[in-house]
Design a protein around this motif. Structure first.
Motif, PDB file in Angstrom:
ATOM      1  N   LYS A 603     -33.276  30.131 -64.778  1.00 59.05           N
ATOM      2  CA  LYS A 603     -33.153  28.862 -64.057  1.00 59.05           C
ATOM      3  C   LYS A 603     -34.501  28.277 -63.674  1.00 59.05           C
ATOM      4  O   LYS A 603     -34.645  27.062 -63.557  1.00 59.05           O
ATOM      5  CB  LYS A 603     -32.294  29.061 -62.805  1.00 59.05           C
ATOM      6  N   GLN A 604     -35.525  29.129 -63.468  1.00 57.17           N
ATOM      7  CA  GLN A 604     -36.867  28.633 -63.179  1.00 57.17           C
ATOM      8  C   GLN A 604     -37.870  29.090 -64.242  1.00 57.17           C
ATOM      9  O   GLN A 604     -39.073  29.107 -63.997  1.00 57.17           O
ATOM     10  CB  GLN A 604     -37.325  29.111 -61.795  1.00 57.17           C
ATOM     11  N   ALA A 605     -37.366  29.463 -65.407  1.00 58.87           N
ATOM     12  CA  ALA A 605     -38.240  29.984 -66.464  1.00 58.87           C
ATOM     13  C   ALA A 605     -39.067  28.864 -67.088  1.00 58.87           C
ATOM     14  O   ALA A 605     -38.548  27.783 -67.393  1.00 58.87           O
ATOM     15  CB  ALA A 605     -37.416  30.666 -67.544  1.00 58.87           C
ATOM     16  N   HIS A 606     -40.368  29.116 -67.262  1.00 60.02           N
ATOM     17  CA  HIS A 606     -41.210  28.202 -68.014  1.00 60.02           C
ATOM     18  C   HIS A 606     -40.920  28.363 -69.504  1.00 60.02           C
ATOM     19  O   HIS A 606     -40.655  29.472 -69.984  1.00 60.02           O
ATOM     20  CB  HIS A 606     -42.686  28.488 -67.752  1.00 60.02           C
ATOM     21  N   LEU A 607     -40.971  27.263 -70.220  1.00 61.64           N
ATOM     22  CA  LEU A 607     -40.825  27.313 -71.671  1.00 61.64           C
ATOM     23  C   LEU A 607     -42.197  27.507 -72.308  1.00 61.64           C
ATOM     24  O   LEU A 607     -43.223  27.318 -71.677  1.00 61.64           O
ATOM     25  CB  LEU A 607     -40.171  26.033 -72.173  1.00 61.64           C
ATOM     26  N   PHE A 608     -42.181  27.894 -73.582  1.00 63.16           N
ATOM     27  CA  PHE A 608     -43.410  28.173 -74.330  1.00 63.16           C
ATOM     28  C   PHE A 608     -44.306  29.138 -73.542  1.00 63.16           C
ATOM     29  O   PHE A 608     -45.498  28.931 -73.395  1.00 63.16           O
ATOM     30  CB  PHE A 608     -44.158  26.874 -74.653  1.00 63.16           C
ATOM     31  N   GLN A 609     -43.650  30.192 -73.022  1.00 61.33           N
ATOM     32  CA  GLN A 609     -44.367  31.231 -72.290  1.00 61.33           C
ATOM     33  C   GLN A 609     -45.170  32.060 -73.287  1.00 61.33           C
ATOM     34  O   GLN A 609     -44.636  32.600 -74.252  1.00 61.33           O
ATOM     35  CB  GLN A 609     -43.380  32.122 -71.538  1.00 61.33           C
ATOM     36  N   THR A 610     -46.467  32.182 -73.038  1.00 60.88           N
ATOM     37  CA  THR A 610     -47.357  32.773 -74.032  1.00 60.88           C
ATOM     38  C   THR A 610     -47.038  34.227 -74.314  1.00 60.88           C
ATOM     39  O   THR A 610     -47.037  34.654 -75.467  1.00 60.88           O
ATOM     40  CB  THR A 610     -48.823  32.637 -73.580  1.00 60.88           C
ATOM     41  N   TRP A 611     -46.741  35.005 -73.280  1.00 60.52           N
ATOM     42  CA  TRP A 611     -46.510  36.414 -73.597  1.00 60.52           C
ATOM     43  C   TRP A 611     -45.126  36.663 -74.194  1.00 60.52           C
ATOM     44  O   TRP A 611     -44.903  37.718 -74.784  1.00 60.52           O
ATOM     45  CB  TRP A 611     -46.831  37.309 -72.423  1.00 60.52           C
TER      46      TRP A 611
END
Length: 667
Positions: A603-611
């Motif tokens: 629900k609060q996840a960032h997209l295009f997370q590098t790891w």
């Protein structure tokens, strides 16, 4: 000599450490402020062109003057300064310095692993850090052992810069790439951060849809680890070397004077490259500054315990993969390793061999009830101790440290293997524990009350397999399954071979819970109801089955893959990667997933997370070339196995009531 004296004042704590570089670099150019910042002057020649002149003070032998008192050397400052004119950044996109290697100081760019520039200006094939012929011979042997990896050379880098794929172990022509992998590599390169025109790391997330950036635009040490491993496997070593050297420069040198100062040897959680305007008449003059965060700006204000441990692990992986062992032998790097070890091995009130830490000190960086002796930190601690022992140069000053390191390894391995392990047999034993035992040969050493065995655990524990529990303290056992701690216990050799196979058996047995629709649960089960309110403080981000509270994190794929390859069971990891491939790209590479089966994007996840991107790439690269995993894994040390067997033999849990033991061990 004024320059040398000024730097020695910084080391002694007489003044704060900030270096500002200038193309000519005079002794008067040294400026100081409250933190160690690394500055590189950049001037605009016109509106359309920027010419960045950087003398690379931190990329030259002058860095070794910082360690004059520590390395017992008498180096010539003037001779070093003359060579600074040869080591300039030619522009914002300068990738390397042709024909010159700088082995002496912090921030050096490695060009040719076979040659190095000594302080007298001569090119030699031996190390210039003064560790002797034995180290040079060791370097030769290591390079021969990793000949398949290939040494760093300019021609190979030139070919691979244009998009050559593979593991970087040969000069084979470009092969076809899976579209998802191709997209992942493009996104990973887009996340790269540059300093003085050279790559220095990757930002945490590059999400164009998020208006709340927070600190996701910074380079985190723990987040960069899978990115660094991916670049190493691709044969692109420069960014990893730069990252290791620049984060070393950010390491805290000031002794702790109060609760607001970082401890000596602490690595920052993250850093950011900032461009600031210089004071003066020229309004176009700017400088680049590395601004570290030791937790003083973080949510919860928690200092990172795992940053230094990951840094040591990545340093060893860099040497194993690239064949460039000169980095490990440098005085500044050796000193950085020792400072981290002394910080972790410092005496305290704790009686256990495990590392005592607070909540939020690792990947789970919010209040989740992991304070005390969490498994994740212990696995990383054990791994870092093994890696450091392998890399420390044999010298008189290291003897006591190595002795303390070896003693800690023995005690730590016994403690974790014996007291953290849980399976059906051990669970039944705890269920029948007697309490309030006072004696040296007590079975229930930590006074664990059988009522702590929760109903969910009785039903969840399979007949086959087992795992290492999340935490152990007096009268408390955290029975939750923590993925990173268990997986890295396999990779590092903290768990025995039988335990390692049992952990993988357990993951297979509980596949629908731990893997489900997206690998991999960070922990299981979630804290719910009143337990969630009390332990997390009603954290709205860590609601049940979300984020750190049993959310699913795709980045854990690479650790699962390394563990499976070590135990010769890669099919488990391949199955998990296949599941992840179905959604990761379509879902735009989220940071984490929610719900029991990981069906929803966090629900609060960032997209295009590098790891998340890098974890997938490392998993694919390791499955394509399983032999590459040897730069990460550690086998059981025969001496530790022998010591462990001896301690098991004298363990009163095995031989209750035995008296007059010939040997006693404090664990």
């Amino acid at each position: 000599m004024a320059t040398s004296d000024a730097i020695l004042q910084v080391l002694s704590g007489a003044g704060p450490c900030v270096l500002s570089s200038n193309p000519c670099f005079r002794s008067s150019d040294l400026t100081f402020s409250s933190k160690l910042h690394i500055k590189c002057v950049k001037k605009r020649a016109s509106r359309c062109m920027k010419m960045l002149k950087c003398s690379n003070v931190l990329q030259n032998g002058i860095g070794n003057h910082w360690f004059k008192g520590l390395g017992d050397r008498d180096l010539s400052v003037n001779a070093t300064i003359k060579k600074l004119h040869l080591l300039r950044c030619k522009g914002p996109q300068a990738e390397r310095v042709s024909g010159v290697t700088e082995e002496g100081g912090n921030g050096a760019w490695f060009v040719d692993g076979a040659n190095s520039l000594n302080l007298n200006g001569a090119v030699t094939g031996e190390q210039t850090d003064g560790f002797g012929v034995q180290d040079a011979q060791q370097l030769t042997r290591e390079k021969e052992g990793f000949a398949s990896n290939g040494a760093l050379n300019q021609e190979k880098e030139r070919l691979e810069t244009n998009g050559a794929v593979g593991t970087g172990r040969d000069a084979s022509p470009k092969v076809s790439v899976d579209p998802i992998e191709e997209e992942a590599w493009e996104l990973l390169r887009d996340s790269m951060v540059y300093y003085c025109g050279s790559p220095i790391g990757t930002i945490a997330a590059n999400d164009p849809t998020s208006s709340s950036v927070l600190n996701y635009d910074q380079v985190f040490i723990r987040d960069f680890i899978p990115s660094g491993i991916a670049f190493l496997l691709k044969g692109e070593y420069e960014i990893v070397r730069n990252f290791l050297l620049h984060t070393l420069q950010l390491q805290s040198w000031e002794k702790t004077m109060d609760c607001h100062s970082p401890g000596q040897g602490l690595m920052p959680a993250s850093f950011k490259v900032r461009t600031v305007r210089l004071d003066g008449d020229d309004d176009s003059a700017t400088e680049e500054v590395l601004d570290p965060d030791f937790g003083e700006a973080a949510i919860g204000r928690v200092a990172p315990v795992d940053s230094g441990l990951w840094w040591i692990i990545l340093l060893r992986a860099y040497g194993k993969c690239s064949g460039d062992l000169s980095l490990q032998g440098r005085i500044d790097v050796q000193t950085g390793i020792k400072m981290i070890l002394r910080l972790c091995l410092a005496d305290g009130f704790d009686m256990f061999p495990t590392l005592l830490v607070t909540d939020g000190s690792c990947m789970i960086d919010r209040r989740m009830g992991i304070h005390g002796h969490p498994l994740e930190i212990q696995a990383l601690f054990y791994s870092a101790l093994l890696c450091a022992r392998e890399m420390l140069a044999p010298e008189d000053g290291s003897a006591d440290l190595i002795r303390a390191l070896n003693n800690r390894l023995v005690a730590l391995s016994f403690h974790i293997r014996e007291y953290y392990w849980i399976d059906l047999r051990k669970l039944n034993e705890i269920y029948r524990y007697k309490t309030e035992e006072y004696s040296y040969d007590a079975v229930n050493k930590f006074n664990i009350y059988p009522d702590q065995v929760s109903p969910w655990l009785v039903e969840w524990m399979p007949n086959q397999g087992g795992y290492l529990i999340g935490n152990l303290q007096p009268a408390h056992m955290d029975f939750r399954f923590f993925s990173l701690g268990n997986l890295w216990s396999i990779v590092s050799g903290l768990a025995t071979r039988d335990q390692s196979n049992a952990i993988l058996d357990f993951i297979e047995a509980k596949w629908s819970d731990l893997i489900a629709d997206m690998p991999l649960k960070i922990c299981y089960p979630a804290l719910e109801g009143q337990e969630w309110q009390i332990i997390t403080g009603s954290d709205p981000k860590n609601t049940p089955w979300s984020y750190h509270n049993a959310g699913s994190w795709p980045t854990l794929l690479w650790q699962l893959t390394a563990a499976c390859i070590k135990m010769n069971r890669p099919e488990i990891a391949a199955r998990a990667v296949e599941i992840a491939e179905k959604r990761l790209s379509c879902d735009k590479w989220p940071e984490y997933y929610d719900t029991k089966k990981a069906r929803f994007i966090g629900k609060q996840a960032h997209l295009f997370q590098t790891w998340s991107i890098a974890g997938y790439l490392v998993a694919k690269l390791l499955l394509a070339d399983p032999s590459a995993a040897r730069m990460l894994v550690s086998d059981e040390d025969p001496e530790l196995v022998s010591a462990f067997s001896c301690m098991i033999g004298t363990n009163p849990r095995r031989k209750r009531g035995q008296t007059n033991l010939k040997k006693t061990f404090m664990v």
